[in-house]
Scaffold this active site. Structure first.
Site, PDB file in Angstrom:
ATOM      1  N   SER A 232       0.831  -1.191   0.000  1.00  0.00           N
ATOM      2  CA  SER A 232       0.000   0.000   0.000  1.00  0.00           C
ATOM      3  C   SER A 232       0.874   1.252   0.000  1.00  0.00           C
ATOM      4  O   SER A 232       1.680   1.449  -0.900  1.00  0.00           O
ATOM      5  CB  SER A 232      -0.947  -0.051   1.201  1.00  0.00           C
ATOM      6  OG  SER A 232      -1.985   0.889   1.083  1.00  0.00           O
ATOM      7  N   ASP A 460      -8.829  -4.457  -5.902  1.00  0.00           N
ATOM      8  CA  ASP A 460      -8.313  -3.782  -4.714  1.00  0.00           C
ATOM      9  C   ASP A 460      -9.088  -2.487  -4.489  1.00  0.00           C
ATOM     10  O   ASP A 460      -9.084  -1.605  -5.340  1.00  0.00           O
ATOM     11  CB  ASP A 460      -6.821  -3.481  -4.886  1.00  0.00           C
ATOM     12  CG  ASP A 460      -6.152  -3.013  -3.601  1.00  0.00           C
ATOM     13  OD1 ASP A 460      -6.778  -2.266  -2.830  1.00  0.00           O
ATOM     14  OD2 ASP A 460      -4.991  -3.403  -3.368  1.00  0.00           O
ATOM     15  N   HIS A 487      -7.384  -6.016  -0.507  1.00  0.00           N
ATOM     16  CA  HIS A 487      -6.296  -5.045  -0.526  1.00  0.00           C
ATOM     17  C   HIS A 487      -4.977  -5.750  -0.267  1.00  0.00           C
ATOM     18  O   HIS A 487      -4.742  -6.248   0.816  1.00  0.00           O
ATOM     19  CB  HIS A 487      -6.542  -3.972   0.537  1.00  0.00           C
ATOM     20  CG  HIS A 487      -5.493  -2.898   0.579  1.00  0.00           C
ATOM     21  ND1 HIS A 487      -5.008  -2.289  -0.563  1.00  0.00           N
ATOM     22  CD2 HIS A 487      -4.841  -2.316   1.628  1.00  0.00           C
ATOM     23  CE1 HIS A 487      -4.103  -1.386  -0.214  1.00  0.00           C
ATOM     24  NE2 HIS A 487      -3.975  -1.380   1.101  1.00  0.00           N
TER      25      HIS A 487
END
Length: 518
Positions: A232, A460, A487
């Site tokens: 991320s 995602d 995610h």
């Protein structure tokens, strides 16, 4: 080389604590002038429980094979002889030390999330693979975050509870906008007042400086080149490191990427589209069930959802817990938390079913999980750190017309998050931040970077698939596509993804072009 070994200690409970030992493996590789003492520093390793910030952390950090230390770095790299700060570090050593390749640094993103517990989890996932056998897993709390000192702190636990209970940001009247902006200005001031080293710390919180800390850590661990897994927002750290120290890169796995050239407004809208896609996938799953809280008619689920959540704007729901009430924003946060992975869809349906019966337990629990609030009402500093990093990583937005446009676009991109109120032009805390931004979105221009691996998931919600495609192109790296709604993906149980990523990290073999896992 091992410099000193200290005797084992006894904990306050009477049980033997982890042995404390000091080692010096650096300096290794390229050392920037003036930073020799940092790159060559010794590290003293010991028990990890003292690094815990929450009750959950304390339980995780008791892992018998984890050891922790503190890395000293300059507060301001432009003043290497000035004030210093420390970074919390955790290491789980390679299972096969005779065949050890080196360290793999991990960062879970956020920004603001702790890397210590993430390293333990990932090391456990990889323990029986070549990756776990041949690499030390090293997690770090980026500067100002978690166990690193000083830590960013803006709101008290009570103030955070009060903020969550209000839906002030939904009032777009001139009075409402003025009230929100006053609160945001006050928030920025509290960050200065309650954070050690004040403005100077806030000015040096960004990815620019964390990338430099990572290079100091690389050397202190004895690694000539960096091996790294970033999830991320951790992909921005990886990209920043690659730009700053391209010749120091061995291998980078960047999973759940941020688009390197996307401004903060376009990123917000793209994320809204991602969460709407995940919400649609959830409702398609839900309507096939007799117990679906939103019914069995796909054409009516959005209205049904609005009918459940929007009344909370005017009538927050009592949770039965010390006067706490579920606000509209908390309910929305709980829903968003459950859209990060398909495994939470059952919990989300239960929470929405409870809401129909005027109960708030599950949605509040999901919101508390998102905000990292424990059962004692204590919060981690993740939310404050998130704001502090974003305020110096991106140019501030002070044009109210642009803010209004962004809010309108966001509601269009994510109808399930449309509160039914007019969009507000209120400025956020970054508009009042006491320090300028130290970086901004851009396409990296890097010469001499070895092949990197970007992992991107088709569904995602937080970091949309196309962002990974764009980052892989910008870095000239390989792209691994994972077909799922969640995610991030690497070391989360999908054998195809895990095998490809592990082979790359161990053997530096980039997966074949076009590889898709499901």
């Amino acid at each position: 080389m091992l410099v000193a070994a200290l005797a084992a200690c006894t904990s306050s409970t009477g049980a033997p604590a982890a042995p404390i030992f000091t080692e010096q493996r650096g300096p290794t590789g390229t050392v920037p002038a003036g930073l020799e003492r940092f790159y060559g520093q010794s590290l003293t390793w010991g028990d990890c429980v003292r690094f815990a910030q929450t009750a959950s952390d304390e339980s995780t950090l008791k892992a018998k094979d984890a050891r922790c230390t503190r890395l000293t770095v300059p507060l301001d790299y432009a003043k290497p002889d000035g004030a210093t700060i420390t970074i919390g570090i955790l290491r789980v050593q390679a299972k096969d030390q005779d065949r050890r390749i080196g360290s793999v640094l991990v960062n879970p993103g956020g920004p603001g999330a702790s890397g210590l517990t993430s390293a333990i989890r990932l090391a456990g996932q990889a323990k029986d693979s070549e990756l776990g056998k041949r690499f030390d897993f090293v997690g770090f709390d980026p500067r100002g975050i978690g166990s690193s000192e000083p830590a960013i702190r803006c709101l008290t636990d009570q103030e955070r509870d009060a903020e969550r209970a209000e839906d002030d940001e939904l009032d777009s009247s001139p009075e409402g906008v003025a009230r929100v902006e006053a609160e945001q200005r006050d928030y920025a001031n509290k960050c200065v007042q309650r954070t050690g080293d004040g403005v100077e710390m806030l000015a040096n919180m960004g990815s620019r400086d964390v990338a430099k800390d990572m290079d100091v850590l690389r050397s202190a661990l004895g690694d000539e080149k960096l091996t790294y897994i970033g999830y991320s927002y951790g992909t921005r750290l990886g990209s920043m490191y690659a730009e700053t120290f391209p010749k120091n890169v061995r291998a980078l796995v960047l999973d759940g990427a941020l688009d390197p050239d996307q401004n903060v407004v376009d990123e917000l809208v793209a994320q809204g589209e991602g969460f709407q896609k995940a919400f649609d996938a959830f409702t398609q799953w839900c309507v096939k069930r007799q117990d679906c809280a939103l019914g069995q008619d796909q054409g009516r689920v959005l209205q049904g959802y609005w009918d459940l959540l929007r009344p909370l704007i005017d009538r927050p729901l009592d949770t039965g817990e010390n006067g706490r009430k579920l606000s509209y924003s908390d309910a929305t946060t709980g829903v968003i938390q459950s859209l990060y992975a398909e495994e939470l869809w059952e919990t989300l349906n239960n929470g929405l079913s409870e809401l129909k019966r005027q109960r708030a337990t599950t949605l509040m629990m999901l919101a508390d999980t998102y905000f990292e609030r424990d059962q004692n009402g204590h919060y981690s500093t993740t939310q404050d750190a998130f704001t502090a990093v974003r305020c110096v990583d991106d140019p501030r937005v002070t044009d109210k017309a642009l803010v209004l446009e962004a809010q309108q676009r966001y509601k269009q991109a994510a109808p399930f998050l449309d509160d039914g109120k007019p969009a507000s032009p209120a400025l956020d805390a970054c508009a009042f931040w006491p320090a300028p931004n130290t970086s901004q979105p851009h396409v990296p221009q890097i010469q001499g970077l070895p092949p990197v691996l970007v992992v991107s998931t088709t569904g995602d919600p937080a970091t949309p698939y196309q962002a990974g495609v764009n980052l892989a192109k910008a870095l000239g790296g390989g792209l691994l596509t994972y077909e799922a709604t969640q995610h991030t993906a690497f070391l989360q149980g999908n054998r195809c993804v895990d095998d490809a990523g592990s082979a790359y990290l161990v053997d530096l073999t980039v997966p074949p072009a076009g590889l898709r896992c499901s």
